[in-house]
Design a protein around this motif. Structure first.
Motif, PDB file in Angstrom:
ATOM      1  N   TRP A  50     -18.093  -1.271   8.564  1.00 18.81           N
ATOM      2  CA  TRP A  50     -16.730  -1.602   8.988  1.00 18.81           C
ATOM      3  C   TRP A  50     -16.009  -2.478   7.981  1.00 18.81           C
ATOM      4  N   GLY A  51     -16.734  -3.349   7.301  1.00 15.04           N
ATOM      5  CA  GLY A  51     -16.095  -4.161   6.262  1.00 15.04           C
ATOM      6  C   GLY A  51     -15.590  -3.293   5.129  1.00 15.04           C
ATOM      7  N   GLN A  52     -16.424  -2.328   4.711  1.00 12.85           N
ATOM      8  CA  GLN A  52     -16.020  -1.395   3.672  1.00 12.85           C
ATOM      9  C   GLN A  52     -14.862  -0.526   4.157  1.00 12.85           C
ATOM     10  N   PHE A  53     -14.901  -0.142   5.415  1.00 16.86           N
ATOM     11  CA  PHE A  53     -13.837   0.687   5.982  1.00 16.86           C
ATOM     12  C   PHE A  53     -12.500  -0.024   5.900  1.00 16.86           C
ATOM     13  N   PHE A  54     -12.441  -1.254   6.409  1.00 22.08           N
ATOM     14  CA  PHE A  54     -11.163  -1.967   6.436  1.00 22.08           C
ATOM     15  C   PHE A  54     -10.704  -2.377   5.042  1.00 22.08           C
ATOM     16  N   SER A  55     -11.634  -2.787   4.165  1.00 21.46           N
ATOM     17  CA  SER A  55     -11.222  -3.150   2.811  1.00 21.46           C
ATOM     18  C   SER A  55     -10.734  -1.926   2.048  1.00 21.46           C
ATOM     19  N   SER A  56     -11.387  -0.780   2.219  1.00 21.19           N
ATOM     20  CA  SER A  56     -10.921   0.453   1.575  1.00 21.19           C
ATOM     21  C   SER A  56      -9.555   0.854   2.108  1.00 21.19           C
ATOM     22  N   PHE A  57      -9.374   0.729   3.398  1.00 17.07           N
ATOM     23  CA  PHE A  57      -8.103   1.101   4.006  1.00 17.07           C
ATOM     24  C   PHE A  57      -6.972   0.216   3.502  1.00 17.07           C
ATOM     25  N   ILE A  58      -7.184  -1.095   3.488  1.00 18.67           N
ATOM     26  CA  ILE A  58      -6.147  -2.027   3.043  1.00 18.67           C
ATOM     27  C   ILE A  58      -5.836  -1.815   1.560  1.00 18.67           C
ATOM     28  N   PHE A  59      -6.882  -1.664   0.730  1.00 18.33           N
ATOM     29  CA  PHE A  59      -6.679  -1.442  -0.696  1.00 18.33           C
ATOM     30  C   PHE A  59      -5.912  -0.145  -0.944  1.00 18.33           C
ATOM     31  N   ALA A  60      -6.266   0.910  -0.227  1.00 20.34           N
ATOM     32  CA  ALA A  60      -5.604   2.202  -0.410  1.00 20.34           C
ATOM     33  C   ALA A  60      -4.145   2.147   0.029  1.00 20.34           C
ATOM     34  N   VAL A  61      -3.859   1.463   1.110  1.00 23.10           N
ATOM     35  CA  VAL A  61      -2.471   1.353   1.564  1.00 23.10           C
ATOM     36  C   VAL A  61      -1.636   0.570   0.553  1.00 23.10           C
ATOM     37  N   ILE A  62      -2.183  -0.507   0.019  1.00 24.70           N
ATOM     38  CA  ILE A  62      -1.463  -1.290  -0.992  1.00 24.70           C
ATOM     39  C   ILE A  62      -1.197  -0.450  -2.229  1.00 24.70           C
ATOM     40  N   CYS A  63      -2.223   0.284  -2.698  1.00 30.13           N
ATOM     41  CA  CYS A  63      -2.038   1.143  -3.868  1.00 30.13           C
ATOM     42  C   CYS A  63      -1.014   2.231  -3.597  1.00 30.13           C
ATOM     43  N   TYR A  64      -1.048   2.809  -2.421  1.00 28.20           N
ATOM     44  CA  TYR A  64      -0.101   3.875  -2.082  1.00 28.20           C
ATOM     45  C   TYR A  64       1.330   3.349  -2.060  1.00 28.20           C
ATOM     46  N   VAL A  65       1.528   2.173  -1.497  1.00 24.90           N
ATOM     47  CA  VAL A  65       2.873   1.594  -1.440  1.00 24.90           C
ATOM     48  C   VAL A  65       3.375   1.291  -2.849  1.00 24.90           C
ATOM     49  N   ILE A  66       2.508   0.787  -3.715  1.00 25.27           N
ATOM     50  CA  ILE A  66       2.914   0.481  -5.086  1.00 25.27           C
ATOM     51  C   ILE A  66       3.276   1.755  -5.834  1.00 25.27           C
ATOM     52  N   VAL A  67       2.458   2.794  -5.689  1.00 22.11           N
ATOM     53  CA  VAL A  67       2.727   4.042  -6.407  1.00 22.11           C
ATOM     54  C   VAL A  67       3.959   4.750  -5.845  1.00 22.11           C
ATOM     55  N   ALA A  68       4.169   4.667  -4.561  1.00 18.32           N
ATOM     56  CA  ALA A  68       5.306   5.346  -3.945  1.00 18.32           C
ATOM     57  C   ALA A  68       6.632   4.642  -4.243  1.00 18.32           C
ATOM     58  N   ASN A  69       6.607   3.338  -4.552  1.00 18.74           N
ATOM     59  CA  ASN A  69       7.823   2.564  -4.831  1.00 18.74           C
ATOM     60  C   ASN A  69       7.697   1.819  -6.163  1.00 18.74           C
ATOM     61  N   PRO A  70       7.632   2.545  -7.271  1.00 15.70           N
ATOM     62  CA  PRO A  70       7.358   1.857  -8.549  1.00 15.70           C
ATOM     63  C   PRO A  70       8.495   0.944  -9.011  1.00 15.70           C
ATOM     64  N   GLY A  71       9.732   1.287  -8.714  1.00 17.47           N
ATOM     65  CA  GLY A  71      10.864   0.483  -9.190  1.00 17.47           C
ATOM     66  C   GLY A  71      10.880  -0.918  -8.634  1.00 17.47           C
ATOM     67  N   GLU A  72      10.644  -1.046  -7.339  1.00 17.35           N
ATOM     68  CA  GLU A  72      10.659  -2.368  -6.710  1.00 17.35           C
ATOM     69  C   GLU A  72       9.538  -3.253  -7.247  1.00 17.35           C
ATOM     70  N   PHE A  73       8.361  -2.673  -7.426  1.00 16.08           N
ATOM     71  CA  PHE A  73       7.236  -3.481  -7.900  1.00 16.08           C
ATOM     72  C   PHE A  73       7.361  -3.803  -9.382  1.00 16.08           C
ATOM     73  N   GLU A  74       7.996  -2.920 -10.142  1.00 16.17           N
ATOM     74  CA  GLU A  74       8.226  -3.221 -11.554  1.00 16.17           C
ATOM     75  C   GLU A  74       9.179  -4.396 -11.706  1.00 16.17           C
ATOM     76  N   SER A  75      10.248  -4.408 -10.919  1.00 21.40           N
ATOM     77  CA  SER A  75      11.192  -5.520 -11.006  1.00 21.40           C
ATOM     78  C   SER A  75      10.567  -6.821 -10.505  1.00 21.40           C
ATOM     79  N   MET A  76       9.730  -6.727  -9.463  1.00 18.21           N
ATOM     80  CA  MET A  76       9.064  -7.919  -8.957  1.00 18.21           C
ATOM     81  C   MET A  76       8.059  -8.460  -9.985  1.00 18.21           C
TER      82      MET A  76
END
Length: 76
Positions: free
Chosen positions: A36-62
């Motif tokens: 379960w620790g691996q499950f939740f850490s993988s899930f959180i990491f994947a969601v963060i990566c997905y949000v960054i890749v899906a919105n590159p302009g906002e994260f580049e400016s930040m």
């Protein structure tokens, strides 16, 4: 210099799709092995990566703003 806006949007969407597939595989593997620790850490990491890749302009400016703050004397 040619305008490659359409190409960068296409590549960004493809990277986000591949990342989503990798995220699902990681989550399923962790769920099946009941780590379960691996499950939740993988899930959180994947969601963060997905949000960054899906919105590159906002994260580049930040990231640029944070780097300018660090170069000018640090964050306060």
């Amino acid at each position: 210099m040619p305008d490659i806006t359409g190409l960068t949007d296409y590549v960004s969407a493809q990277v986000a799709a591949v990342l989503f597939i990798v995220m699902v595989v990681m989550i399923v593997r962790a769920f099946i092995s009941q780590r379960w620790g691996q499950f939740f850490s993988s899930f959180i990491f994947a969601v963060i990566c997905y949000v960054i890749v899906a919105n590159p302009g906002e994260f580049e400016s930040m990231a640029t703003a944070i780097w300018k703050q660090v170069k000018s004397g640090g964050l306060s």
